[in-house]
Write a protein that holds these residues in place. Structure first.
Motif, PDB file in Angstrom:
ATOM      1  N   GLU A 223      32.419  40.206  52.159  1.00  0.00           N
ATOM      2  CA  GLU A 223      31.646  39.214  51.480  1.00  0.00           C
ATOM      3  C   GLU A 223      31.636  38.021  51.801  1.00  0.00           C
ATOM      4  OE1 GLU A 223      31.393  40.147  47.248  1.00  0.00           O
ATOM      5  OE2 GLU A 223      32.036  42.405  47.643  1.00  0.00           O
ATOM      6  N   GLY A 224      32.749  37.617  52.540  1.00  0.00           N
ATOM      7  CA  GLY A 224      32.627  36.263  53.105  1.00  0.00           C
ATOM      8  C   GLY A 224      32.883  34.993  51.903  1.00  0.00           C
ATOM      9  N   LYS A 225      33.445  35.364  51.031  1.00  0.00           N
ATOM     10  CA  LYS A 225      33.911  34.215  49.845  1.00  0.00           C
ATOM     11  C   LYS A 225      35.245  33.629  50.412  1.00  0.00           C
ATOM     12  CE  LYS A 225      31.639  36.988  46.355  1.00  0.00           C
ATOM     13  NZ  LYS A 225      31.762  37.542  44.786  1.00  0.00           N
ATOM     14  N   THR A 226      35.394  32.578  49.743  1.00  0.00           N
ATOM     15  CA  THR A 226      36.485  31.515  49.907  1.00  0.00           C
ATOM     16  C   THR A 226      37.612  32.104  48.993  1.00  0.00           C
ATOM     17  OG1 THR A 226      35.839  29.915  48.010  1.00  0.00           O
ATOM     18  CG2 THR A 226      34.636  29.556  50.491  1.00  0.00           C
ATOM     19  N   GLN A 227      38.751  31.507  49.385  1.00  0.00           N
ATOM     20  CA  GLN A 227      39.842  31.916  48.553  1.00  0.00           C
ATOM     21  C   GLN A 227      39.689  31.425  47.002  1.00  0.00           C
ATOM     22  OE1 GLN A 227      43.620  30.533  50.511  1.00  0.00           O
ATOM     23  NE2 GLN A 227      43.571  32.365  51.736  1.00  0.00           N
ATOM     24  N   MET A 228      38.902  30.355  46.711  1.00  0.00           N
ATOM     25  CA  MET A 228      38.847  30.000  45.537  1.00  0.00           C
ATOM     26  C   MET A 228      37.982  30.747  44.792  1.00  0.00           C
ATOM     27  SD  MET A 228      39.742  27.304  43.501  1.00  0.00           S
ATOM     28  CE  MET A 228      40.822  26.365  44.459  1.00  0.00           C
ATOM     29  N   GLU A 229      36.921  31.228  45.530  1.00  0.00           N
ATOM     30  CA  GLU A 229      36.022  32.228  44.605  1.00  0.00           C
ATOM     31  C   GLU A 229      36.535  33.407  44.429  1.00  0.00           C
ATOM     32  OE1 GLU A 229      31.655  30.647  46.823  1.00  0.00           O
ATOM     33  OE2 GLU A 229      33.161  32.021  47.977  1.00  0.00           O
ATOM     34  N   VAL A 230      37.271  33.995  45.401  1.00  0.00           N
ATOM     35  CA  VAL A 230      38.178  35.176  45.087  1.00  0.00           C
ATOM     36  C   VAL A 230      39.025  34.975  44.103  1.00  0.00           C
ATOM     37  CG1 VAL A 230      39.725  36.734  45.883  1.00  0.00           C
ATOM     38  CG2 VAL A 230      37.817  35.875  47.595  1.00  0.00           C
ATOM     39  N   SER A 231      39.649  33.725  43.976  1.00  0.00           N
ATOM     40  CA  SER A 231      40.742  33.579  42.815  1.00  0.00           C
ATOM     41  C   SER A 231      39.815  33.708  41.429  1.00  0.00           C
ATOM     42  CB  SER A 231      41.265  32.437  42.929  1.00  0.00           C
ATOM     43  OG  SER A 231      40.351  31.133  42.818  1.00  0.00           O
ATOM     44  N   GLY A 232      38.710  33.083  41.358  1.00  0.00           N
ATOM     45  CA  GLY A 232      37.936  32.966  40.071  1.00  0.00           C
ATOM     46  C   GLY A 232      37.515  34.438  39.609  1.00  0.00           C
ATOM     47  N   GLU A 233      37.266  35.404  40.796  1.00  0.00           N
ATOM     48  CA  GLU A 233      36.877  36.722  40.582  1.00  0.00           C
ATOM     49  C   GLU A 233      37.983  37.727  40.128  1.00  0.00           C
ATOM     50  OE1 GLU A 233      33.604  39.895  42.686  1.00  0.00           O
ATOM     51  OE2 GLU A 233      33.651  37.755  43.107  1.00  0.00           O
ATOM     52  N   VAL A 234      38.901  37.410  40.622  1.00  0.00           N
ATOM     53  CA  VAL A 234      40.138  38.236  40.650  1.00  0.00           C
ATOM     54  C   VAL A 234      41.014  37.960  39.483  1.00  0.00           C
ATOM     55  CG1 VAL A 234      42.154  39.312  41.627  1.00  0.00           C
ATOM     56  CG2 VAL A 234      40.057  39.111  43.070  1.00  0.00           C
ATOM     57  N   GLY A 235      40.819  36.812  39.232  1.00  0.00           N
ATOM     58  CA  GLY A 235      41.496  36.126  37.833  1.00  0.00           C
ATOM     59  C   GLY A 235      43.075  35.680  38.232  1.00  0.00           C
ATOM     60  N   ILE A 236      43.258  35.228  39.427  1.00  0.00           N
ATOM     61  CA  ILE A 236      44.562  34.818  39.897  1.00  0.00           C
ATOM     62  C   ILE A 236      44.252  33.363  40.403  1.00  0.00           C
ATOM     63  CG2 ILE A 236      45.717  36.920  39.909  1.00  0.00           C
ATOM     64  CD1 ILE A 236      45.247  36.889  42.863  1.00  0.00           C
ATOM     65  N   SER A 237      45.626  32.745  40.784  1.00  0.00           N
ATOM     66  CA  SER A 237      45.523  31.409  41.432  1.00  0.00           C
ATOM     67  C   SER A 237      45.141  31.690  42.855  1.00  0.00           C
ATOM     68  CB  SER A 237      46.698  30.648  41.188  1.00  0.00           C
ATOM     69  OG  SER A 237      47.647  31.061  41.962  1.00  0.00           O
ATOM     70  N   GLN A 238      44.434  30.350  43.382  1.00  0.00           N
ATOM     71  CA  GLN A 238      44.243  30.141  44.963  1.00  0.00           C
ATOM     72  C   GLN A 238      45.514  30.672  45.716  1.00  0.00           C
ATOM     73  OE1 GLN A 238      45.096  27.466  47.248  1.00  0.00           O
ATOM     74  NE2 GLN A 238      43.871  28.778  48.801  1.00  0.00           N
ATOM     75  N   ALA A 239      46.527  30.078  45.285  1.00  0.00           N
ATOM     76  CA  ALA A 239      47.911  30.220  45.907  1.00  0.00           C
ATOM     77  C   ALA A 239      48.268  31.628  46.091  1.00  0.00           C
ATOM     78  CB  ALA A 239      48.998  29.610  45.324  1.00  0.00           C
ATOM     79  N   GLN A 240      48.118  32.422  45.043  1.00  0.00           N
ATOM     80  CA  GLN A 240      48.328  34.142  44.832  1.00  0.00           C
ATOM     81  C   GLN A 240      47.283  34.677  45.710  1.00  0.00           C
ATOM     82  OE1 GLN A 240      48.052  34.133  40.397  1.00  0.00           O
ATOM     83  NE2 GLN A 240      50.139  35.096  40.517  1.00  0.00           N
ATOM     84  N   VAL A 241      46.277  34.210  45.851  1.00  0.00           N
ATOM     85  CA  VAL A 241      45.255  34.850  46.548  1.00  0.00           C
ATOM     86  C   VAL A 241      45.976  34.646  48.169  1.00  0.00           C
ATOM     87  CG1 VAL A 241      42.868  34.929  47.743  1.00  0.00           C
ATOM     88  CG2 VAL A 241      43.292  34.969  45.178  1.00  0.00           C
ATOM     89  N   SER A 242      45.937  33.340  48.548  1.00  0.00           N
ATOM     90  CA  SER A 242      46.537  33.300  49.775  1.00  0.00           C
ATOM     91  C   SER A 242      47.670  34.178  50.240  1.00  0.00           C
ATOM     92  CB  SER A 242      46.734  31.699  50.011  1.00  0.00           C
ATOM     93  OG  SER A 242      47.449  31.542  51.339  1.00  0.00           O
TER      94      SER A 242
END
Length: 256
Positions: A223-242
């Motif tokens: 879907e081409g989303k940024t890590q920040m967008e993913v963090s908001g959708e998944v409900g975790i921090s951007q660092a955890q997404v990374s």
């Protein structure tokens, strides 16, 4: 007679050949109602028809039928040619003959297209002939589309529907006995055995990931989303997404 070849009852070894000056003079006379000049024009350009039907020799069609159809195209060319244009008759006549033969082959082809597309194809052919008669040259796709007031894409689709089918084994190029066929040029480089194996391995590696890791990779790379967008959708921090993203990619590489 040696070298005699008959097509549709015509001895091709005795076909006349007209010079351009003779052709133009006969065209002028034919325009004034001289039927003998028209007959001479037809007979004097039968070699033109013969040269065109040789292009279709690999189609397996009856040469007599193609010759007769080509003669219909020749007669249309004679009747529609504008003698006031600075164009040789053969330049105008060959496309007319080819078009008539292609129309015949399309109507008698085992490959069928939809009625609506076939109707559009007929209109395209008619518009092409009108524009060719007016301009004494091959019209562009844009000109045909404008003439019919239809999108350019419809003209392209219609012209594709009129195109002659090609055998995969038709030779395209030959050099010192090594023949290149159509099949050699349409080789599928994507769906090879190696590609299938890689996709199976990748699918297996993705299945080894947990649901959260698969979702993160899907959001990031499908879907081409940024890590920040993913963090908001998944409900975790951007660092955890990374961290989860890197871990999942490393796990896939390891399994591959």
């Amino acid at each position: 007679m040696q070298g005699k070849v008959e097509i549709a009852g015509v001895n091709t070894s005795r076909l006349k050949v007209l010079k351009n000056e003779e052709t133009m003079e006969l065209l002028r006379r034919a325009r004034n109602g001289d039927m003998n000049a028209r007959t001479e024009l037809i007979e004097g350009n039968l070699r033109l028809v013969l040269s065109v039907i040789q292009r279709f020799s690999s189609r397996g069609e009856n040469a007599d039928d193609l010759f007769q159809v080509g003669c219909v195209g020749l007669i249309k060319a004679i009747d529609n040619f504008d003698i006031n244009q600075p164009v040789r008759f053969s330049t105008y006549g060959v496309p007319m003959i080819v078009g008539e033969i292609r129309r015949y082959l399309r109507d008698n082809s085992a490959i069928r297209v939809s009625r609506s597309l076939r109707d559009t194809a007929y209109r395209v052919l008619q518009a092409r002939e009108r524009l060719m008669a007016a301009g004494q040259r091959e019209p562009t796709v844009e000109q045909i589309a404008q003439e019919l007031d239809i999108p350019r894409e419809e003209v392209v689709f219609a012209m594709d529907a009129m195109a002659d089918p090609v055998s995969l084994y038709d030779p395209v190029y030959s050099d010192a006995g090594d023949t290149l066929t159509v099949m050699d040029q349409v080789r599928d480089t994507k769906n090879t055995d190696e590609a299938w194996t890689d996709r199976i391995a990748l699918k297996d590696a993705l299945q080894r990931l947990n649901e959260r890791e698969r979702r993160i990779l899907s959001l990031r790379f499908y879907e081409g989303k940024t890590q920040m967008e993913v963090s908001g959708e998944v409900g975790i921090s951007q660092a955890q997404v990374s961290r989860l993203e890197k871990g999942a990619i490393n796990a896939i590489r390891k399994n591959l």
